[in-house]
Design an enzyme around this catalytic site. Structure first.
Site, PDB file in Angstrom:
ATOM      1  N   HIS A   5      41.155  43.985  53.289  1.00  0.00           N
ATOM      2  CA  HIS A   5      39.708  43.559  53.716  1.00  0.00           C
ATOM      3  C   HIS A   5      38.934  44.457  54.424  1.00  0.00           C
ATOM      4  O   HIS A   5      39.487  45.455  54.832  1.00  0.00           O
ATOM      5  CB  HIS A   5      40.217  42.206  54.519  1.00  0.00           C
ATOM      6  CG  HIS A   5      40.617  41.136  53.804  1.00  0.00           C
ATOM      7  ND1 HIS A   5      41.959  40.496  54.553  1.00  0.00           N
ATOM      8  CD2 HIS A   5      40.569  40.572  52.819  1.00  0.00           C
ATOM      9  CE1 HIS A   5      42.330  39.671  53.751  1.00  0.00           C
ATOM     10  NE2 HIS A   5      41.563  39.750  52.763  1.00  0.00           N
TER      11      HIS A   5
ATOM     12  N   ASN B   7      35.667  39.840  50.403  1.00  0.00           N
ATOM     13  CA  ASN B   7      35.993  40.635  51.482  1.00  0.00           C
ATOM     14  C   ASN B   7      36.848  41.897  51.182  1.00  0.00           C
ATOM     15  O   ASN B   7      37.502  42.193  52.164  1.00  0.00           O
ATOM     16  CB  ASN B   7      36.883  39.419  52.361  1.00  0.00           C
ATOM     17  CG  ASN B   7      36.076  38.369  52.694  1.00  0.00           C
ATOM     18  OD1 ASN B   7      34.898  38.310  52.814  1.00  0.00           O
ATOM     19  ND2 ASN B   7      36.851  37.154  52.732  1.00  0.00           N
TER      20      ASN B   7
ATOM     21  N   SER C 255      41.853  32.332  42.887  1.00  0.00           N
ATOM     22  CA  SER C 255      41.385  32.734  44.581  1.00  0.00           C
ATOM     23  C   SER C 255      40.007  31.981  44.974  1.00  0.00           C
ATOM     24  O   SER C 255      39.361  31.686  43.869  1.00  0.00           O
ATOM     25  CB  SER C 255      41.267  34.199  44.489  1.00  0.00           C
ATOM     26  OG  SER C 255      39.973  34.623  43.836  1.00  0.00           O
ATOM     27  N   THR C 256      39.646  31.982  46.066  1.00  0.00           N
ATOM     28  CA  THR C 256      38.327  31.187  46.500  1.00  0.00           C
ATOM     29  C   THR C 256      37.313  32.242  45.699  1.00  0.00           C
ATOM     30  O   THR C 256      36.280  31.730  45.466  1.00  0.00           O
ATOM     31  CB  THR C 256      38.362  31.385  47.902  1.00  0.00           C
ATOM     32  OG1 THR C 256      39.309  30.563  48.520  1.00  0.00           O
ATOM     33  CG2 THR C 256      37.081  30.703  48.454  1.00  0.00           C
ATOM     34  N   GLY C 257      37.378  33.311  45.820  1.00  0.00           N
ATOM     35  CA  GLY C 257      36.436  34.266  45.282  1.00  0.00           C
ATOM     36  C   GLY C 257      36.116  33.810  43.883  1.00  0.00           C
ATOM     37  O   GLY C 257      34.760  33.872  43.525  1.00  0.00           O
TER      38      GLY C 257
ATOM     39  N   TRP D  67      37.540  43.823  44.703  1.00  0.00           N
ATOM     40  CA  TRP D  67      38.123  45.095  44.256  1.00  0.00           C
ATOM     41  C   TRP D  67      39.480  44.924  44.972  1.00  0.00           C
ATOM     42  O   TRP D  67      39.906  45.153  45.857  1.00  0.00           O
ATOM     43  CB  TRP D  67      37.565  46.399  44.930  1.00  0.00           C
ATOM     44  CG  TRP D  67      38.258  47.685  44.326  1.00  0.00           C
ATOM     45  CD1 TRP D  67      38.996  48.496  45.366  1.00  0.00           C
ATOM     46  CD2 TRP D  67      38.239  48.378  43.323  1.00  0.00           C
ATOM     47  NE1 TRP D  67      39.421  49.384  44.612  1.00  0.00           N
ATOM     48  CE2 TRP D  67      38.973  49.537  43.132  1.00  0.00           C
ATOM     49  CE3 TRP D  67      37.719  47.906  41.973  1.00  0.00           C
ATOM     50  CZ2 TRP D  67      39.230  50.382  42.161  1.00  0.00           C
ATOM     51  CZ3 TRP D  67      37.905  48.746  40.769  1.00  0.00           C
ATOM     52  CH2 TRP D  67      38.639  49.943  40.853  1.00  0.00           C
TER      53      TRP D  67
ATOM     54  N   HIS E 199      48.020  34.262  43.811  1.00  0.00           N
ATOM     55  CA  HIS E 199      46.941  34.653  43.189  1.00  0.00           C
ATOM     56  C   HIS E 199      47.188  35.707  42.238  1.00  0.00           C
ATOM     57  O   HIS E 199      48.162  36.495  42.584  1.00  0.00           O
ATOM     58  CB  HIS E 199      45.687  34.956  44.103  1.00  0.00           C
ATOM     59  CG  HIS E 199      45.362  33.973  44.926  1.00  0.00           C
ATOM     60  ND1 HIS E 199      45.112  32.703  44.430  1.00  0.00           N
ATOM     61  CD2 HIS E 199      45.131  34.228  46.210  1.00  0.00           C
ATOM     62  CE1 HIS E 199      44.780  31.788  45.768  1.00  0.00           C
ATOM     63  NE2 HIS E 199      44.750  32.525  46.733  1.00  0.00           N
TER      64      HIS E 199
ATOM     65  N   ASN F 187      35.606  32.371  53.004  1.00  0.00           N
ATOM     66  CA  ASN F 187      36.568  32.218  53.894  1.00  0.00           C
ATOM     67  C   ASN F 187      36.147  32.670  55.268  1.00  0.00           C
ATOM     68  O   ASN F 187      36.969  33.397  56.244  1.00  0.00           O
ATOM     69  CB  ASN F 187      37.775  32.763  53.425  1.00  0.00           C
ATOM     70  CG  ASN F 187      38.657  32.064  52.283  1.00  0.00           C
ATOM     71  OD1 ASN F 187      38.195  30.972  52.132  1.00  0.00           O
ATOM     72  ND2 ASN F 187      39.272  32.716  51.864  1.00  0.00           N
TER      73      ASN F 187
END
Length: 342
Positions: A296, A129, A260-262, A282, A308, A152
């Site tokens: 975002h 995001n 992180s979720t990413g 990024w 994170h 998310n």
């Protein structure tokens, strides 16, 4: 003469100092000392690589997939299934050390028989995001993948689709989002169902068994979608998979309370997909041209600090990009007419 033996004076540390020393030693054992490059140095390092043709290294990709298979077995453990989580099995929450749960008949009935994907997946887009996606024009390229994963419950309205696309096969949803945005689904069930229609016939991937506080809102999402006959299907993340992925990246040098979720999602994609391209990863405040960008692509709300380790995660992903294991899209995407002209 024995009684005349020298008794050397001994200095005793205060109890607090001893405890502090022990804490520091433990901390250094768990989190070894290191120096993370400054943001400007990381950006400069990326700039030096720009313009060089990226090539997929299938050998490196296969080797990395083997590492993930050996440590974490994404194909089998990505989600809670009847195969990997039989009734009566005791599982520990991956985000808490003191609590476990036993799979009862009601919970077992919510799991699919096996991971519901035709593996291996072919070309996958994993969409973060990051603000770098704004005005990127990457929507069409993202949607050209066979399987698109998003993080998310991001907005996909028409004002963003040119940059982030609209296709979604899987989207994550942290329980905290359900609590904050939809009041734990106590009064906002219809609003929630309407909000996820944008994800079409996708899977909503939730860490229901990471923290005790996340179990109830995650189950509410499942039952809400079922009650309204929605097109989306909930998949529950397997806590063993999340725990093993965390250990894997910690061994690679990522020091954080939690990934992180990413990064969880990219890790899963690398284990499930033959080709992976990632977008919006990024974590810096300026783009490659030194221009300020929002956190975002849809707002500038910053995350809680210290939870994170985003720059560390970026460096690991950048290394995989340079190694040809995955492709990281950081520049604007070329228009189809320009691509065909090359």
């Amino acid at each position: 003469m024995v009684g005349l033996a020298c008794k050397c004076p001994r200095t005793r540390l205060p109890v607090g100092a001893s405890a502090l020393g022990a804490f520091v030693l433990c901390w250094l054992y768990v989190f070894p000392a290191y120096r993370l490059p400054a943001e400007k140095d990381i950006v400069q390092g990326v700039l030096l690589q720009q313009g060089k043709a990226w090539r997929r290294n299938r050998t490196a990709g296969t080797a990395f997939r083997k590492l993930l298979e050996d440590c974490c077995d994404p194909g089998h453990l990505f989600a809670m299934t009847k195969q990997n989580s039989p009734m009566g099995k005791n599982l520990w929450f991956d985000g808490e050390f003191l609590y476990s749960f036993t799979i009862d008949n009601a919970t077992y009935s919510l799991f699919p028989q096996a991971t519901p994907f035709q593996l291996p997946l072919k070309k996958c887009s994993v969409v973060g995001n990051g603000g770098i996606l704004k005005k990127s024009g990457c929507g069409r390229q993202i949607d050209q993948a066979d399987f698109v994963m998003r993080c998310n419950l991001p907005p996909l309205s028409s004002e963003f689709s040119k940059d982030v696309g609209s296709k979604t096969q899987l989207v994550t949803a942290n329980p905290s989002i359900i609590r904050k945005r939809f009041q734990n689904l106590l009064w906002s069930r219809k609003a929630f169902v309407n909000s996820v229609k944008v994800y079409n016939h996708s899977y909503i991937y939730m860490p229901a068994f990471s923290m005790k506080t996340g179990t109830e809102p995650s189950l509410r999402v499942y039952y809400t979608l079922e009650d309204f006959g929605a097109n989306q299907t909930v998949l529950f993340a397997n806590p063993n998979f999340l725990r093993d992925i965390g250990k894997f990246w910690k061994s690679k040098g990522i020091h954080a309370k939690r990934l992180s979720t990413g990064l969880f999602l990219v890790s899963a994609a690398l284990g499930l997909c033959e080709e992976v391209t990632i977008y919006g990863f990024w974590p810096f405040s300026v783009d490659l041209h030194g221009r300020f960008i929002s956190h975002h692509y849809y707002d500038n709300v910053l995350p809680d600090s210290g939870f994170h380790a985003m720059p560390e995660e970026f460096l690991q992903l950048w290394f995989l990009h340079k190694s040809g294991v995955l492709r990281m899209q950081l520049e604007q995407c070329a228009e189809p007419s320009l691509q065909s002209a090359v």
